[in-house]
Structure formats: C-alpha cells, structure tokens
Scaffold this motif. Structure first.
Motif, short mmCIF file in Angstrom:
data_model
loop_
_atom_site.label_atom_id
_atom_site.label_comp_id
_atom_site.label_asym_id
_atom_site.label_seq_id
_atom_site.Cartn_x
_atom_site.Cartn_y
_atom_site.Cartn_z
N ALA A 1 3.21 1.23 3.52
CA ALA A 1 4.58 0.86 3.86
C ALA A 1 5.62 1.69 3.12
O ALA A 1 6.82 1.54 3.36
CB ALA A 1 4.81 -0.62 3.56
N GLY A 2 5.18 2.53 2.19
CA GLY A 2 6.15 3.30 1.41
C GLY A 2 5.47 4.11 0.34
O GLY A 2 4.29 4.44 0.43
N ILE A 3 6.22 4.41 -0.72
CA ILE A 3 5.71 5.24 -1.81
C ILE A 3 5.97 4.56 -3.15
O ILE A 3 7.07 4.04 -3.39
CB ILE A 3 6.36 6.66 -1.79
CG1 ILE A 3 5.81 7.53 -2.92
CG2 ILE A 3 7.88 6.57 -1.83
CD1 ILE A 3 4.36 7.91 -2.77
N ARG A 4 4.94 4.54 -3.98
CA ARG A 4 5.06 3.99 -5.32
C ARG A 4 5.38 5.13 -6.29
O ARG A 4 4.70 6.16 -6.28
CB ARG A 4 3.75 3.32 -5.73
CG ARG A 4 3.84 2.51 -7.02
CD ARG A 4 2.50 1.84 -7.34
NE ARG A 4 1.99 1.08 -6.20
CZ ARG A 4 2.43 -0.13 -5.85
NH1 ARG A 4 3.39 -0.71 -6.54
NH2 ARG A 4 1.91 -0.76 -4.80
N VAL A 5 6.42 4.97 -7.09
CA VAL A 5 6.82 5.99 -8.06
C VAL A 5 7.04 5.35 -9.42
O VAL A 5 7.44 4.19 -9.52
CB VAL A 5 8.11 6.73 -7.62
CG1 VAL A 5 7.85 7.60 -6.40
CG2 VAL A 5 9.24 5.76 -7.34
N SER A 6 6.75 6.12 -10.46
CA SER A 6 7.01 5.65 -11.83
C SER A 6 7.29 6.86 -12.70
O SER A 6 6.98 8.00 -12.35
CB SER A 6 5.80 4.87 -12.37
OG SER A 6 4.65 5.69 -12.43
N ILE B 1 0.85 -1.19 0.00
CA ILE B 1 0.00 0.00 0.00
C ILE B 1 0.89 1.24 0.00
O ILE B 1 1.79 1.37 0.82
CB ILE B 1 -0.94 0.02 1.21
CG1 ILE B 1 -1.92 -1.17 1.14
CG2 ILE B 1 -1.71 1.33 1.29
CD1 ILE B 1 -2.81 -1.30 2.35
N SER B 2 0.61 2.14 -0.93
CA SER B 2 1.44 3.33 -1.09
C SER B 2 0.87 4.52 -0.33
O SER B 2 -0.34 4.71 -0.26
CB SER B 2 1.56 3.70 -2.57
OG SER B 2 2.29 4.90 -2.74
N ARG B 3 1.77 5.33 0.21
CA ARG B 3 1.36 6.65 0.65
C ARG B 3 0.91 7.45 -0.58
O ARG B 3 1.35 7.19 -1.70
CB ARG B 3 2.51 7.39 1.33
CG ARG B 3 3.00 6.77 2.63
CD ARG B 3 3.93 7.71 3.35
NE ARG B 3 4.55 7.11 4.53
CZ ARG B 3 5.01 7.81 5.56
NH1 ARG B 3 4.91 9.14 5.58
NH2 ARG B 3 5.56 7.21 6.59
N GLU B 4 0.07 8.45 -0.35
CA GLU B 4 -0.35 9.34 -1.42
C GLU B 4 0.30 10.71 -1.25
O GLU B 4 0.82 11.04 -0.18
CB GLU B 4 -1.88 9.48 -1.44
CG GLU B 4 -2.64 8.17 -1.57
CD GLU B 4 -2.35 7.40 -2.86
OE1 GLU B 4 -1.80 8.00 -3.81
OE2 GLU B 4 -2.65 6.20 -2.91
N PRO C 1 9.74 4.11 6.83
CA PRO C 1 9.35 3.65 8.17
C PRO C 1 8.00 4.21 8.61
O PRO C 1 7.69 5.39 8.38
CB PRO C 1 10.49 4.17 9.06
CG PRO C 1 11.68 4.27 8.13
CD PRO C 1 11.10 4.71 6.82
N ALA C 2 7.21 3.39 9.23
CA ALA C 2 5.91 3.81 9.73
C ALA C 2 6.08 4.94 10.74
O ALA C 2 7.00 4.92 11.56
CB ALA C 2 5.19 2.63 10.38
N GLY C 3 5.21 5.93 10.67
CA GLY C 3 5.25 7.04 11.61
C GLY C 3 6.19 8.17 11.22
O GLY C 3 6.17 9.24 11.85
N HIS C 4 7.02 7.95 10.21
CA HIS C 4 7.93 9.01 9.76
C HIS C 4 7.18 10.02 8.90
O HIS C 4 6.36 9.64 8.05
CB HIS C 4 9.08 8.42 8.92
CG HIS C 4 10.21 7.88 9.73
ND1 HIS C 4 10.06 7.24 10.93
CD2 HIS C 4 11.56 7.90 9.48
CE1 HIS C 4 11.25 6.87 11.39
NE2 HIS C 4 12.17 7.26 10.53
N ASN C 5 7.47 11.30 9.09
CA ASN C 5 7.08 12.31 8.12
C ASN C 5 7.99 12.18 6.91
O ASN C 5 9.19 11.92 7.06
CB ASN C 5 7.19 13.71 8.72
CG ASN C 5 6.11 13.99 9.75
OD1 ASN C 5 5.00 13.47 9.65
ND2 ASN C 5 6.43 14.81 10.75
N ASN D 1 0.70 10.77 5.78
CA ASN D 1 0.99 9.79 6.82
C ASN D 1 -0.18 8.81 6.91
O ASN D 1 -1.26 9.16 7.36
CB ASN D 1 1.19 10.48 8.17
CG ASN D 1 2.46 11.32 8.20
OD1 ASN D 1 3.33 11.16 7.36
ND2 ASN D 1 2.56 12.22 9.15
N ASP D 2 0.06 7.59 6.44
CA ASP D 2 -0.97 6.55 6.41
C ASP D 2 -0.42 5.34 7.13
O ASP D 2 0.56 4.72 6.68
CB ASP D 2 -1.32 6.22 4.95
CG ASP D 2 -2.39 5.15 4.82
OD1 ASP D 2 -2.74 4.51 5.83
OD2 ASP D 2 -2.88 4.94 3.69
#
Length: 284
Positions: free
Chosen positions: A234-239, A6-9, A196-200, A229-230
């Motif tokens: 678990a991270g960010i999806r980039v393309s 699951i990606s952050r937005e 990491p979870a909870g990181h800005n 912050n979700d």
C-alpha cells in the motif's frame, strides 16, 4: 500482515548524472531517458543546486515545449517565467509552477538571485495522446498555498500533487493522477507513506539519507530509489537515524508510445516532425 502496512521495496538505486542545460546551468539529471518506460508517466527529473551564481545566473533562455507538463519546485532562490502567450510569473522559495505545454509554447526561466542560493527541481510529466495538443496552461503556487501535514511521529509532508488521506494537495491532474510529496523525515522516526496501487513510484533523497522498504535499503543523499510495483503493498516504509528530506513521486502509467526529440514529447515520429516544423515556422 494487513495489505495496508505491506511496504514496497527498493527495486533499484540510481545515481544522477551531471549535465549542463539552458545557458550553461549545471544540473543533476536523476530521471534519464532510459527510465521513461519504467517510470511512465514521468519523463525527466533534474535537481539544480548551487550557491555560486556563476553556475546558474544565465538560466534557461527562450526554448519551446510540446506534449507534456513541467513541474518546477523551488527550495531556495527565485525563478522568473515568461512565455509566448504573454504570461509572466515569479516563483519564490517553497513555490511550485505547474505548466502544461500542450500544443506548444516558447518560454524562458531566468533565476533572480536571492542570497546567492539556488536550489530546486524540475519534473517532466507526460500527457496522454488525447491531450498533447490542448491549449497551454500554467499555474504558479506560492509556498503558503501548498498544504502541509504533520505526522504523529513529527515528520512534515508538503502536498504538491495528489492526496494524502482526506487532504487534497495543491494540484490534482487527470489521467496520470500524480502524487508529489516533499517529505521532511524526523530524526529517529519511521513513517509509512501510502502510494496508489498501480502507480509507478520513486523517491529522491536531497538531504541526509534514509532506509526504505521492509528490508531497510539505504538510500543516500542525491540518490533515487525506484520502488517495486507490488499489488499487495500500500505504500513505502521509510526511516532515518538523522533528519532527512526527500521527494516521493508516483503516477498512473499511460502505457502509450513515447517519441521524444529534445523539448517535444509525442507518440510518433511524424508528430515530432510536425512539432519541429510548427516551431520553425512560428506556429507556437
């Protein structure tokens, strides 16, 4: 869908602000004062970028710092550091300097021209109240000592701070536990980068453009994307259709008061006044 994918937005896009600092060096200030609470523990991000030596050659003459850390990352050109503790170093292309100002020092950062190019970044990272008055410290890390990873899709990661999988980056710092990656995104590829979870967290595109998050938010060159912050992401999806380069920065918030006056970052006004008095009276 697993939480591992699951990606952050993208919560917000930020365009940098052109400023002049030091002895007239022209900068793009990307992380500004109004974002310090949202992006705690990060206080500032500047990009300096020019092929005209007149824009930067006077550099940043003697100036003080107290209460935070500075991270200087050079892509092109060289920067010589001198400080009031007698330390001196020369930062070359691809190198990083991580400096803890702690209780205070006076230093200068002076460009040394190399083929006319000067391109890099300076990030300010806050220190917790318990560490604001520790002894100053810094480390110069040459490019060859920054770990790199190739992804299965052909992208390259430069690991400045934190950890990617089992691989430690060049620097680990307590309390704020920063992640700082320089990502060279391969053309036509998609990557999922763990945070990491909870990181800005935020990313800053300095070459090309990309799409971020599961909704494919476009992020253009010289734009910063603040990442939501979700707790489930678990991270960010980039393309990117074309090759792109960007910084990915994340840190554990300190959740402490921020009191800043120029180059001093403390927790209270009284501490700022003490810092100014110490500086004026030569106690740095």
């Amino acid at each position: 869908m697993s939480t591992h994918t699951i990606s952050r937005e993208v919560e917000r896009l930020v365009n940098g602000m052109e400023v002049s600092d030091g002895a007239g060096v022209r900068l793009l200030r990307v992380l500004t004062h109004d974002l310090q609470r949202r992006l705690d523990p990060f206080l500032m991000l500047d990009e300096f970028r020019s092929d005209n030596p007149d824009d930067y050659i006077a550099g940043f003459p003697d100036h003080p710092h107290r209460g935070f850390e500075t991270v200087t990352y050079m892509l092109d050109g060289r920067m010589r550091h001198r400080d009031s503790t007698g330390q001196e170093g020369l930062l070359g292309p691809g190198g990083v300097q991580w400096m803890t100002a702690g209780r205070g020092l006076i230093h200068s950062e002076l460009p040394e021209q190399q083929d006319g190019l000067m391109h890099g970044f300076q990030l300010w990272v806050n220190l917790p109240a318990k560490n604001k008055m520790i002894a100053p410290w810094y480390r110069d890390i040459p490019s060859v000592d920054i770990p790199e990873q190739q992804t299965e899709h052909g992208s390259q990661l430069r690991l400045i701070a934190g950890q990617v999988g089992e691989q430690l980056a060049a620097i680990q710092r307590p309390d704020t536990e920063p992640l700082y990656l320089d990502v060279h995104l391969a053309a036509g590829q998609e990557e999922f980068l763990h945070i990491p979870a909870g990181h800005n967290a935020f990313l800053y595109v300095y070459q090309g453009e990309l799409e971020a998050g599961s909704h494919g938010q476009a992020v253009k060159q010289r734009q910063m994307a603040i990442l939501a912050n979700d707790a489930n992401a678990a991270g960010i999806r980039v393309s990117s259709h074309e090759a792109a380069r960007f910084l990915l920065v994340a840190g554990k918030p300190l959740n402490e008061p921020i009191a800043q006056w120029g180059p001093f970052v403390m927790n209270t006004r009284a501490e700022l006044e003490a810092a100014a008095d110490d500086f004026r009276n030569g106690r740095f």
